[in-house]
Scaffold this motif. Sequence first.
Motif, PDB file in Angstrom:
ATOM      1  N   ARG A 184      -4.221  50.820  56.925  1.00 31.76           N
ATOM      2  CA  ARG A 184      -4.881  49.685  57.586  1.00 31.76           C
ATOM      3  C   ARG A 184      -6.077  50.130  58.402  1.00 31.76           C
ATOM      4  N   GLU A 185      -6.027  51.351  58.937  1.00 38.62           N
ATOM      5  CA  GLU A 185      -7.149  51.852  59.735  1.00 38.62           C
ATOM      6  C   GLU A 185      -8.228  52.510  58.879  1.00 38.62           C
ATOM      7  N   SER A 227      -9.483  51.440  56.066  1.00 37.95           N
ATOM      8  CA  SER A 227     -10.310  50.398  55.429  1.00 37.95           C
ATOM      9  C   SER A 227     -11.126  50.937  54.250  1.00 37.95           C
ATOM     10  N   LEU A 228     -10.403  51.335  53.215  1.00 43.71           N
ATOM     11  CA  LEU A 228     -11.033  51.898  52.020  1.00 43.71           C
ATOM     12  C   LEU A 228     -11.566  50.783  51.129  1.00 43.71           C
ATOM     13  N   PRO A 229     -12.739  50.987  50.528  1.00 44.52           N
ATOM     14  CA  PRO A 229     -13.212  49.997  49.552  1.00 44.52           C
ATOM     15  C   PRO A 229     -12.346  50.053  48.288  1.00 44.52           C
ATOM     16  N   SER A 285     -15.123  57.284  54.665  1.00 44.68           N
ATOM     17  CA  SER A 285     -13.688  57.022  54.861  1.00 44.68           C
ATOM     18  C   SER A 285     -12.884  57.598  53.698  1.00 44.68           C
ATOM     19  N   SER A 306      -2.934  47.912  48.547  1.00 46.08           N
ATOM     20  CA  SER A 306      -3.785  48.798  49.350  1.00 46.08           C
ATOM     21  C   SER A 306      -3.342  50.254  49.218  1.00 46.08           C
ATOM     22  N   ASN A 352      -4.475  51.455  45.834  1.00 48.23           N
ATOM     23  CA  ASN A 352      -5.918  51.694  45.897  1.00 48.23           C
ATOM     24  C   ASN A 352      -6.226  53.062  46.517  1.00 48.23           C
TER      25      ASN A 352
END
Length: 169
Positions: free
Chosen positions: A30-31, A33-35, A48, A76, A79
């Motif tokens: 959550r921290e 924040s990967l595309p 990141s 997520s 990903n």
Amino acid sequence: AKHSSSLAALKIALEGATEAGAETGLLDIRELSLPMYDPAAEETPPDSVRAMCDEIYQADGLIWSSPMYNGTISGSFKNALDWLKLLGDRNPPYLTDKVVGLISTAGGMQGLQAVNTMEFVVRALRGWAVPLVMPIAQAWKAFDKQGTPVDAQLTEQLHALGREVARGS
């Protein structure tokens, strides 16, 4: 923010690794924040992504923890794992010979499918999954609001997983 049982479980497993003498770090998806991973993208991956890949590559062992969504790992989390493709040109590539501990937290009775999915990824990336896995069913009632397991046995099992990873790394 809503309390995350998969993050709570991971923190407790990391305590076990620390007890066994490992130096630990925590990557919270959550921290980060990967595309979204796009194999066709031409541009250089953002900082990141590169920072996450570097940290994972330098680690001797890993503990993965994902909530189970629709019978598998979260989007997520998948990903983030897809971005590990960037480790393919390292020497050794991917997660070669890294030991990986697996945790999944499920709302219902069955958390094993998410662990199985993670195990397939570990193998594909040339790592070794620790035989002790932690599918935590009904995770919503397994932890209190502070993220502490309600059952002391769960704490001990998570510590044991952390120690296994530390020992094997």
